[in-house]
Design an enzyme around this catalytic site. Sequence first.
Site, PDB file in Angstrom:
ATOM      1  CB  ILE A  34       2.758   0.151  -9.255  1.00  0.00           C
ATOM      2  CG1 ILE A  34       3.138   0.680 -10.086  1.00  0.00           C
ATOM      3  CG2 ILE A  34       3.437   0.339  -8.329  1.00  0.00           C
ATOM      4  CD1 ILE A  34       3.107   2.228 -10.310  1.00  0.00           C
ATOM      5  CG  HIS A 104      -3.139  -1.385   1.053  1.00  0.00           C
ATOM      6  ND1 HIS A 104      -2.461  -0.359   1.970  1.00  0.00           N
ATOM      7  CD2 HIS A 104      -1.532  -1.971   0.779  1.00  0.00           C
ATOM      8  CE1 HIS A 104      -0.796  -0.686   2.036  1.00  0.00           C
ATOM      9  NE2 HIS A 104      -0.682  -0.875   1.466  1.00  0.00           N
TER      10      HIS A 104
HETATM   11  P1  AMP Z   1       2.538  -1.815   2.003  1.00  0.00           P
HETATM   12  O1  AMP Z   1       3.646  -1.863   2.119  1.00  0.00           O
HETATM   13  O2  AMP Z   1       1.709  -2.539   2.466  1.00  0.00           O
HETATM   14  O3  AMP Z   1       1.859  -0.498   2.135  1.00  0.00           O
HETATM   15  O4  AMP Z   1       2.343  -1.774   0.097  1.00  0.00           O
HETATM   16  C1  AMP Z   1       2.306  -0.353  -0.822  1.00  0.00           C
HETATM   17  C2  AMP Z   1       1.772  -1.202  -2.024  1.00  0.00           C
HETATM   18  O5  AMP Z   1       1.512  -0.392  -2.804  1.00  0.00           O
HETATM   19  C3  AMP Z   1       3.347  -2.201  -2.427  1.00  0.00           C
HETATM   20  O6  AMP Z   1       3.533  -3.349  -3.081  1.00  0.00           O
HETATM   21  C4  AMP Z   1       3.422  -1.169  -4.270  1.00  0.00           C
HETATM   22  O7  AMP Z   1       4.285  -1.981  -4.799  1.00  0.00           O
HETATM   23  C5  AMP Z   1       2.151  -0.843  -3.843  1.00  0.00           C
HETATM   24  N1  AMP Z   1       1.866   0.331  -4.708  1.00  0.00           N
HETATM   25  C6  AMP Z   1       2.608   1.763  -4.791  1.00  0.00           C
HETATM   26  N2  AMP Z   1       1.887   2.963  -5.331  1.00  0.00           N
HETATM   27  C7  AMP Z   1       0.824   1.977  -5.576  1.00  0.00           C
HETATM   28  C8  AMP Z   1       0.532   2.616  -7.738  1.00  0.00           C
HETATM   29  N3  AMP Z   1       0.890   3.520  -7.727  1.00  0.00           N
HETATM   30  N4  AMP Z   1      -0.172   1.357  -8.126  1.00  0.00           N
HETATM   31  C9  AMP Z   1      -0.448   0.301  -8.062  1.00  0.00           C
HETATM   32  N5  AMP Z   1       0.261   0.142  -6.231  1.00  0.00           N
HETATM   33  C10 AMP Z   1       0.961   1.093  -5.765  1.00  0.00           C
END
Ligand code: AMP
Length: 117
Positions: A34, A104
């Site tokens: 996102i 992820h």
């Molecule tokens: P991390 O810091 O590795 O946990 O990364 C979490 C990632 O999830 C970040 O890059 C956010 O931009 C992404 N993120 C959070 N909410 C969403 C969402 N609803 N859809 C897509 N990506 C998301």
Amino acid sequence: MVYDENNIFAKILRKEIPCDKVYEDEFSLFFNDINPQAKIHVLGIPKFPCTTFSNFLKNADNKNIISFFKSVQLVIKDLEIENSGYRLITNSGENGGQEVPHFHIHILAGEKIGSLR
Ligand code: AMP
């Protein structure tokens, strides 16, 4: 770390909130981040409830683990970034800077990815 059923990726998997889907199969879901940090920024998650890379490797069965990583490669092929290059990142826990507590993999590509520091 106990798995939080209400984390945002668990909600995406339950289809309680939408995502911009790139690829899905029995074991995995891939969608666009996102808040993209590169021209291509895809997140890949196993459907198995797991908090981190280590937690996934510890608790998922081999079929699931192999399928997930093969799906990462399939998405790399589909995005046509295998030759131009990409960066895979998984942040784990507090020191790793993990925000969403469902394991992820970030796939970053489409341009030269800068230094981490
Ligand atoms: P991390 O810091 O590795 O946990 O990364 C979490 C990632 O999830 C970040 O890059 C956010 O931009 C992404 N993120 C959070 N909410 C969403 C969402 N609803 N859809 C897509 N990506 C998301």
